[in-house]
Design a protein around this motif. Structure first.
Motif, PDB file in Angstrom:
ATOM      1  N   THR A   1       0.863  -1.195   0.000  1.00  0.00           N
ATOM      2  CA  THR A   1       0.000   0.000   0.000  1.00  0.00           C
ATOM      3  C   THR A   1       0.895   1.239   0.000  1.00  0.00           C
ATOM      4  O   THR A   1       1.940   1.249   0.645  1.00  0.00           O
ATOM      5  CB  THR A   1      -0.877   0.009   1.277  1.00  0.00           C
ATOM      6  OG1 THR A   1      -1.825  -1.054   1.187  1.00  0.00           O
ATOM      7  CG2 THR A   1      -1.614   1.322   1.450  1.00  0.00           C
TER       8      THR A   1
ATOM      9  N   ILE B   1      -9.702   2.763   1.278  1.00  0.00           N
ATOM     10  CA  ILE B   1      -8.704   1.790   0.820  1.00  0.00           C
ATOM     11  C   ILE B   1      -7.748   2.529  -0.105  1.00  0.00           C
ATOM     12  O   ILE B   1      -8.119   2.895  -1.224  1.00  0.00           O
ATOM     13  CB  ILE B   1      -9.367   0.602   0.086  1.00  0.00           C
ATOM     14  CG1 ILE B   1     -10.468  -0.009   0.970  1.00  0.00           C
ATOM     15  CG2 ILE B   1      -8.333  -0.451  -0.294  1.00  0.00           C
ATOM     16  CD1 ILE B   1     -11.264  -1.105   0.296  1.00  0.00           C
TER      17      ILE B   1
ATOM     18  N   GLY C   1      -5.116  -6.381  -7.081  1.00  0.00           N
ATOM     19  CA  GLY C   1      -6.182  -6.334  -6.073  1.00  0.00           C
ATOM     20  C   GLY C   1      -6.761  -7.687  -5.691  1.00  0.00           C
ATOM     21  O   GLY C   1      -7.501  -7.790  -4.715  1.00  0.00           O
TER      22      GLY C   1
ATOM     23  N   GLY D   1     -12.479   3.572  -2.413  1.00  0.00           N
ATOM     24  CA  GLY D   1     -11.308   2.855  -2.922  1.00  0.00           C
ATOM     25  C   GLY D   1     -10.587   3.735  -3.918  1.00  0.00           C
ATOM     26  O   GLY D   1     -11.172   4.163  -4.906  1.00  0.00           O
TER      27      GLY D   1
ATOM     28  N   GLY E   1      -6.996   0.589  -4.607  1.00  0.00           N
ATOM     29  CA  GLY E   1      -8.115   0.348  -3.685  1.00  0.00           C
ATOM     30  C   GLY E   1      -9.410   0.084  -4.455  1.00  0.00           C
ATOM     31  O   GLY E   1     -10.233  -0.740  -4.053  1.00  0.00           O
ATOM     32  N   PHE E   2      -9.573   0.782  -5.565  1.00  0.00           N
ATOM     33  CA  PHE E   2     -10.736   0.581  -6.438  1.00  0.00           C
ATOM     34  C   PHE E   2     -10.670  -0.817  -7.062  1.00  0.00           C
ATOM     35  O   PHE E   2     -11.679  -1.530  -7.142  1.00  0.00           O
ATOM     36  CB  PHE E   2     -10.731   1.674  -7.529  1.00  0.00           C
ATOM     37  CG  PHE E   2     -11.908   1.609  -8.464  1.00  0.00           C
ATOM     38  CD1 PHE E   2     -13.100   2.240  -8.142  1.00  0.00           C
ATOM     39  CD2 PHE E   2     -11.816   0.930  -9.668  1.00  0.00           C
ATOM     40  CE1 PHE E   2     -14.187   2.180  -9.007  1.00  0.00           C
ATOM     41  CE2 PHE E   2     -12.898   0.868 -10.537  1.00  0.00           C
ATOM     42  CZ  PHE E   2     -14.083   1.494 -10.204  1.00  0.00           C
TER      43      PHE E   2
ATOM     44  N   LEU F   1     -11.731  -3.330  -4.563  1.00  0.00           N
ATOM     45  CA  LEU F   1     -13.193  -3.365  -4.405  1.00  0.00           C
ATOM     46  C   LEU F   1     -13.859  -4.136  -5.548  1.00  0.00           C
ATOM     47  O   LEU F   1     -14.838  -4.841  -5.334  1.00  0.00           O
ATOM     48  CB  LEU F   1     -13.751  -1.941  -4.318  1.00  0.00           C
ATOM     49  CG  LEU F   1     -13.451  -1.188  -3.016  1.00  0.00           C
ATOM     50  CD1 LEU F   1     -13.952   0.243  -3.096  1.00  0.00           C
ATOM     51  CD2 LEU F   1     -14.067  -1.897  -1.819  1.00  0.00           C
TER      52      LEU F   1
END
Lengths: 83, 139
Positions: free
Chosen positions: B11, B47, B60, B84, B88-89, B92
């Motif tokens: 991250t 996220i 992801g 997200g 992060g997107f 998701l």
């Protein structure tokens, strides 16, 4: 028990990796009409029974190894490696 | 309010979000990828982006199946906001909290341009953040 999982992008999905590889091969005068790029995963599972092992391998494949929206897969049994 | 920020191996920009949340007068809280959290503990989850789990397998995909995401799923089920960003997107989408899947660009080139996003849900978190009624100009 060992299994191989062959993962490829679905036919309807534009396979940009396959196309890029295809273009380089064509540029180098290789005879190619189509190329698709996927992924190959080998797993070993602690089972004696093939049907049970296959069920577990399918479970883990659908859990994380493939994204069914964009990929398809094929599982095959592999010969055991002698210790 | 208390805002949870997830952290996976790989991250990044998580401290930026921590600072942003604090500057808005909220209370940030780290959510470690190997831990579950009580969905009642926080009021929003962010996220961040980066390269969770080294982007191995699919971007992801591994993060989406980590323990913290089980809690994020429960949390989202209560109707509270989850944001997200970038990777992060992707997390998701892989967690099926958002529909669809991401593919590589057709051109294989990096694309960087402004896009006009249409606001589909007037009560969504992003709309309130942008404070615009119809469209959302986004980099």
């Amino acid at each position: 028990m060992r299994f191989g999982i062959q993962i490829l992008p679905r036919e309807v999905i534009l396979d940009t990796q396959g196309r890029a590889v295809e273009q380089i091969l064509l540029a180098n005068k290789m005879q190619i009409s189509h190329c698709r790029v996927g992924r190959y995963v080998e797993v070993e599972v602690p089972f004696k029974n093939e049907a049970e092992a296959l069920k577990e391998v399918q479970k883990m494949t659908e859990f994380v190894l493939v994204n069914p929206l964009i990929e398809v897969y094929k599982v095959s049994r592999l010969p055991e490696v002698n210790p | 309010m208390k805002i949870g920020i997830t952290r996976f191996p790989g991250t990044n920009c998580d401290y930026d979000i921590w600072t942003f949340v604090k500057e808005l007068g909220h209370q940030p809280q780290w959510l470690w990828h190997q831990d579950h959290f009580d969905p009642k503990e926080v009021e929003a989850v962010i996220i961040p982006g980066g390269f969770s789990y080294g982007d191995y397998l699919r971007s992801g995909a591994l993060a989406a199946r980590s323990p913290v995401m089980t809690s994020v799923r429960d949390f989202a089920g209560t109707g509270r906001p989850v944001l997200g960003i970038c990777n992060g997107f992707q997390i998701l989408c892989e967690a099926h909290l958002l529909p669809g899947a991401l593919l590589r660009n057709e051109s294989l080139k990096f694309q960087d341009e402004w896009a006009e996003l249409e606001v589909e849900n007037p009560n969504s978190f992003s709309e309130r953040t942008s404070r615009s009624a119809k469209n959302f100009h986004c980099p």
